[in-house]
Design a protein around this motif. Structure first.
Motif, PDB file in Angstrom:
ATOM      1  N   SER A   6       5.153  -3.653  -6.544  1.00 38.03           N
ATOM      2  CA  SER A   6       3.726  -3.930  -6.400  1.00 38.03           C
ATOM      3  C   SER A   6       2.999  -3.754  -7.736  1.00 38.03           C
ATOM      4  O   SER A   6       2.917  -2.644  -8.264  1.00 38.03           O
ATOM      5  CB  SER A   6       3.101  -2.996  -5.361  1.00 38.03           C
ATOM      6  OG  SER A   6       1.686  -3.024  -5.436  1.00 38.03           O
ATOM      7  N   ARG A  16      -2.420   1.273 -10.830  1.00 37.07           N
ATOM      8  CA  ARG A  16      -2.986   2.605 -10.569  1.00 37.07           C
ATOM      9  C   ARG A  16      -2.193   3.670 -11.306  1.00 37.07           C
ATOM     10  O   ARG A  16      -2.771   4.625 -11.841  1.00 37.07           O
ATOM     11  CB  ARG A  16      -2.988   2.896  -9.063  1.00 37.07           C
ATOM     12  CG  ARG A  16      -3.777   1.900  -8.242  1.00 37.07           C
ATOM     13  CD  ARG A  16      -5.248   1.922  -8.568  1.00 37.07           C
ATOM     14  NE  ARG A  16      -5.945   0.809  -7.923  1.00 37.07           N
ATOM     15  CZ  ARG A  16      -7.233   0.530  -8.067  1.00 37.07           C
ATOM     16  NH1 ARG A  16      -7.984   1.294  -8.842  1.00 37.07           N
ATOM     17  NH2 ARG A  16      -7.781  -0.490  -7.454  1.00 37.07           N
ATOM     18  N   ASP A  51      -0.396  -4.182  -2.960  1.00 38.62           N
ATOM     19  CA  ASP A  51      -1.392  -4.521  -3.981  1.00 38.62           C
ATOM     20  C   ASP A  51      -2.796  -4.288  -3.434  1.00 38.62           C
ATOM     21  O   ASP A  51      -3.645  -3.659  -4.079  1.00 38.62           O
ATOM     22  CB  ASP A  51      -1.257  -5.998  -4.385  1.00 38.62           C
ATOM     23  CG  ASP A  51      -0.030  -6.290  -5.231  1.00 38.62           C
ATOM     24  OD1 ASP A  51       0.597  -5.331  -5.738  1.00 38.62           O
ATOM     25  OD2 ASP A  51       0.305  -7.477  -5.376  1.00 38.62           O
ATOM     26  N   GLY A  89       5.403   3.562  -6.920  1.00 44.00           N
ATOM     27  CA  GLY A  89       4.034   3.379  -6.446  1.00 44.00           C
ATOM     28  C   GLY A  89       2.997   3.728  -7.491  1.00 44.00           C
ATOM     29  O   GLY A  89       3.075   3.288  -8.644  1.00 44.00           O
ATOM     30  N   THR A  90       2.035   4.543  -7.112  1.00 42.83           N
ATOM     31  CA  THR A  90       0.956   4.927  -8.024  1.00 42.83           C
ATOM     32  C   THR A  90       1.337   6.107  -8.914  1.00 42.83           C
ATOM     33  O   THR A  90       0.502   6.622  -9.643  1.00 42.83           O
ATOM     34  CB  THR A  90      -0.314   5.294  -7.236  1.00 42.83           C
ATOM     35  OG1 THR A  90      -0.037   6.440  -6.423  1.00 42.83           O
ATOM     36  CG2 THR A  90      -0.781   4.143  -6.361  1.00 42.83           C
ATOM     37  N   SER A 137      -3.621  -0.554  -2.796  1.00 41.29           N
ATOM     38  CA  SER A 137      -3.466   0.384  -3.909  1.00 41.29           C
ATOM     39  C   SER A 137      -4.756   1.139  -4.247  1.00 41.29           C
ATOM     40  O   SER A 137      -4.706   2.293  -4.674  1.00 41.29           O
ATOM     41  CB  SER A 137      -2.955  -0.351  -5.147  1.00 41.29           C
ATOM     42  OG  SER A 137      -3.879  -1.334  -5.590  1.00 41.29           O
ATOM     43  N   MET A 172      -0.005  -1.280  -7.333  1.00 46.10           N
ATOM     44  CA  MET A 172       0.348   0.137  -7.351  1.00 46.10           C
ATOM     45  C   MET A 172       0.650   0.589  -8.772  1.00 46.10           C
ATOM     46  O   MET A 172       0.227   1.677  -9.206  1.00 46.10           O
ATOM     47  CB  MET A 172       1.546   0.382  -6.437  1.00 46.10           C
ATOM     48  CG  MET A 172       1.283   0.062  -4.973  1.00 46.10           C
ATOM     49  SD  MET A 172       0.165   1.215  -4.148  1.00 46.10           S
ATOM     50  CE  MET A 172       1.352   2.441  -3.587  1.00 46.10           C
ATOM     51  N   TYR A 215      -4.931   4.065  -1.852  1.00 45.59           N
ATOM     52  CA  TYR A 215      -3.674   4.716  -1.505  1.00 45.59           C
ATOM     53  C   TYR A 215      -3.642   6.202  -1.884  1.00 45.59           C
ATOM     54  O   TYR A 215      -3.288   7.052  -1.073  1.00 45.59           O
ATOM     55  CB  TYR A 215      -2.519   3.978  -2.179  1.00 45.59           C
ATOM     56  CG  TYR A 215      -1.164   4.363  -1.639  1.00 45.59           C
ATOM     57  CD1 TYR A 215      -0.692   3.814  -0.450  1.00 45.59           C
ATOM     58  CD2 TYR A 215      -0.354   5.279  -2.302  1.00 45.59           C
ATOM     59  CE1 TYR A 215       0.545   4.155   0.067  1.00 45.59           C
ATOM     60  CE2 TYR A 215       0.883   5.630  -1.806  1.00 45.59           C
ATOM     61  CZ  TYR A 215       1.326   5.073  -0.618  1.00 45.59           C
ATOM     62  OH  TYR A 215       2.546   5.433  -0.122  1.00 45.59           O
TER      63      TYR A 215
END
Length: 238
Positions: free
Chosen positions: A81, A87, A14, A58-59, A17, A84, A20
């Motif tokens: 997360s 994003r 978090d 993730g992102t 992010s 993430m 990232y």
């Protein structure tokens, strides 16, 4: 340092992010390697009519890689997360892409068994407390002839591979993480790779979980012997 797990790891992601995407974009071949692993799923007809689960999305870098390989697939991205996923949600996605905030361990109660034609997992399994349990869950979510591709840091077993990884982490990855204020996350990244399975050991883990036709495929550039694609099928004898 103890490896980060569960809520502690989610919290670290978090916090990390915000920087990232910028940090991974500086890694040579990062996005190209994800696209190569996504293509190795071998989804026919651009994924038309297929459902794909993107674990540890993730992102959204792996989600974008899957779309490049299978632009007509319905893709569900899952990550533990919230930062993430925030994003990922800021980006533009076509209809048919959705995201779920959940740890992998909780998916059995949220997704229907045998409801996916393929599963892609990028940089996930070394971060799990019980990768064998997660593989059992993944196999249960796949259609009987469903496909799995795992894109993961798994050292080839040579002392050279370990030395390259530690050198890159010490000189590039961890300093970048410190500058971004995420020292703990990138220290975890380094150790999680060193302490996880070698590539042959992870391939054996997949076979023990019941996946068939398991193959270990290399990736080019500096990550040769460090990052691999693993492919297999849920069905026996596939």
């Amino acid at each position: 340092m103890t490896l980060l797990r569960g809520d502690a790891l989610s919290a670290a992601f978090d916090h990390g992010s915000a920087a990232y995407d910028r940090l991974v974009a500086a890694s040579p071949g990062y996005h190209a390697h994800l696209r190569r692993s996504a293509r190795r799923l071998g989804l026919p007809d651009g994924g038309r009519g297929l459902r794909v689960l993107d674990l540890g999305c993730g992102t959204g870098a792996s989600t974008a890689a899957l779309l490049a390989a299978a632009p007509y697939a319905r893709i569900t991205g899952v990550d533990a997360s919230a930062g993430m996923l925030d994003r990922a949600a800021e980006k533009t996605w076509p209809e048919g892409v959705d995201f779920v905030h959940a740890p992998v361990e909780e998916l059995a109660g949220r997704l229907q068994p045998r409801s996916f034609d393929a599963v892609f997992a990028g940089y996930l399994f070394r971060n799990l407390a019980d990768p064998d349990k997660a593989l059992d869950l993944v196999r249960g979510l796949l259609d009987p002839d469903g496909r799995l591709a795992v894109h993961e840091y798994t050292l080839g077993g040579s002392a050279v591979h370990r030395a390259v990884w530690n050198t890159v982490c010490a000189t590039i990855i961890q300093p970048a993480g410190r500058l971004a204020g995420d020292t703990g996350l990138y220290r975890h990244l380094r150790r999680s790779v060193v302490e996880f399975d070698t590539a042959p050991a992870f391939a054996d883990r997949l076979r023990r979980a019941g996946f068939s036709g398991v193959r270990t495929l290399p990736l080019p550039g500096w990550q040769t012997g460090i990052t691999h694609t693993f492919v297999g099928r849920a069905g026996e004898g596939a």
